[in-house]
Design an enzyme around this catalytic site. Structure first.
Site, PDB file in Angstrom:
ATOM      1  N   GLN A  91       0.756  -1.083  -0.142  1.00 28.85           N
ATOM      2  CA  GLN A  91       0.166  -0.006   0.142  1.00 28.85           C
ATOM      3  C   GLN A  91       0.803   1.039   0.033  1.00 28.85           C
ATOM      4  OE1 GLN A  91      -1.910  -1.654   3.707  1.00 28.85           O
ATOM      5  NE2 GLN A  91      -3.654  -0.959   2.973  1.00 28.85           N
ATOM      6  N   ASP A  94       6.430   4.481  -1.398  1.00 22.94           N
ATOM      7  CA  ASP A  94       7.672   4.864  -1.547  1.00 22.94           C
ATOM      8  C   ASP A  94       8.305   3.625  -1.901  1.00 22.94           C
ATOM      9  OD1 ASP A  94       8.230   2.436   0.335  1.00 22.94           O
ATOM     10  OD2 ASP A  94       7.325   3.773   2.127  1.00 22.94           O
ATOM     11  N   HIS A 109      -1.357   1.156  -4.548  1.00 27.21           N
ATOM     12  CA  HIS A 109      -1.731   2.684  -4.432  1.00 27.21           C
ATOM     13  C   HIS A 109      -0.892   3.568  -5.212  1.00 27.21           C
ATOM     14  CE1 HIS A 109      -3.617   2.198   0.016  1.00 27.21           C
ATOM     15  NE2 HIS A 109      -4.296   1.558  -1.224  1.00 27.21           N
ATOM     16  N   CYS A 117       0.193   9.771 -17.797  1.00 26.82           N
ATOM     17  CA  CYS A 117      -0.527  10.861 -18.561  1.00 26.82           C
ATOM     18  C   CYS A 117      -1.840  10.277 -18.632  1.00 26.82           C
ATOM     19  CB  CYS A 117       0.127  10.906 -19.877  1.00 26.82           C
ATOM     20  SG  CYS A 117      -0.893  11.618 -21.019  1.00 26.82           S
ATOM     21  N   GLU A 204       1.019  -3.402  17.428  1.00 25.42           N
ATOM     22  CA  GLU A 204       0.051  -3.850  18.593  1.00 25.42           C
ATOM     23  C   GLU A 204      -1.142  -4.365  17.908  1.00 25.42           C
ATOM     24  OE1 GLU A 204      -1.093   0.956  18.723  1.00 25.42           O
ATOM     25  OE2 GLU A 204       0.388  -0.024  20.138  1.00 25.42           O
TER      26      GLU A 204
END
Ligand SMILES: [Zn+2]
Length: 235
Positions: A91, A94, A109, A117, A204
């Protein structure tokens, strides 16, 4: 014989956080200075393309300089040493997976180092700056180059390919994703339905998603290399 033949690794902002990249809406991130509606919707791009270009122009150098961490590198090790088809579905916009040497990376993404274009569909790689005056090198039309980032209101990329990977994988790893944003949050359900073992790696507990066979908590830069070492040690 190795246990797994087809592995899919889904990654999200959490895997980049350890490389110092601010997660999507963290307090000190670039995102916090802008409204999503102004910089990440297709309507905003049509309304004020230069404002949107400026935002991504400002973001590009940070992502250009960012370095992959132990979690990205663990994927490279797995791909090099474990004889299975191993795909990365990310996702993240970078390019840390590529910098670490990962192969078969699908940026659902989009990615920060590409422009697309809107007139002819031409996609090219670049770390340069853009404005609405720039001309497409393929069709010669101006004002149609858009960062190849999926904005709200646009379809995710590679979804047919990803769906196929999910249906055929026998091991599904989810690394550093919140598990609340669809459709990626539903990937585990597809993989599980088609018989894959499923593991979640997160800092977590983030969701009550019972689709995962196992939840592994802690920084991915630690937990993922450990998991990879374990997989490689299994005969
Ligand atoms: Zn064009």
């Amino acid at each position: 014989m190795r246990k797994y033949k087809n592995i899919v690794i889904l990654t999200g902002a959490g895997i980049s956080a350890e490389s110092g990249l601010a997660t999507f809406r963290s307090e000190d991130g670039l995102w916090n200075k802008h409204r999503v509606e102004d910089v990440a919707t297709i309507e905003a791009f049509y309304r004020n393309p230069d404002y949107v270009h400026e935002f991504y122009n400002e973001m590009r150098p940070e992502l250009f300089n960012a370095q992959p961490n132990a979690a990205h590198k663990a994927i490279t090790v797995l791909q090099e040493k474990y004889p299975a088809n191993i795909s990365v579905v990310t996702q993240n916009v970078d390019t840390l997976h590529e910098k670490a040497g990962n192969k078969n990376v699908y940026h659902i993404h989009g990615q920060i180092n590409q422009m697309r274009c809107l007139n002819c569909g031409h996609v090219f790689e670049t770390w340069g700056e853009f404005s609405s005056e720039d001309v497409c090198e393929n069709c010669g039309i101006a004002a149609v180059l858009k960062p190849n980032i999926v904005f709200f209101g646009e379809d995710l990329l590679y979804m047919d390919k990803v769906d196929n990977l999910l249906r055929t994988c026998d091991l599904f790893l989810s690394v550093g994703t919140s598990g609340v944003v669809y459709p990626a949050a539903g990937f585990v359900q597809i993989a599980k339905m088609f018989g894959a073992d499923t593991y979640e790696f997160n800092m977590e507990k983030t969701s009550n998603n019972r689709m995962f066979d196992e939840h592994i908590y802690g920084p991915a830069g630690t937990t993922l290399p450990e998991f990879v070492n374990k997989l490689l040690a299994e005969k």
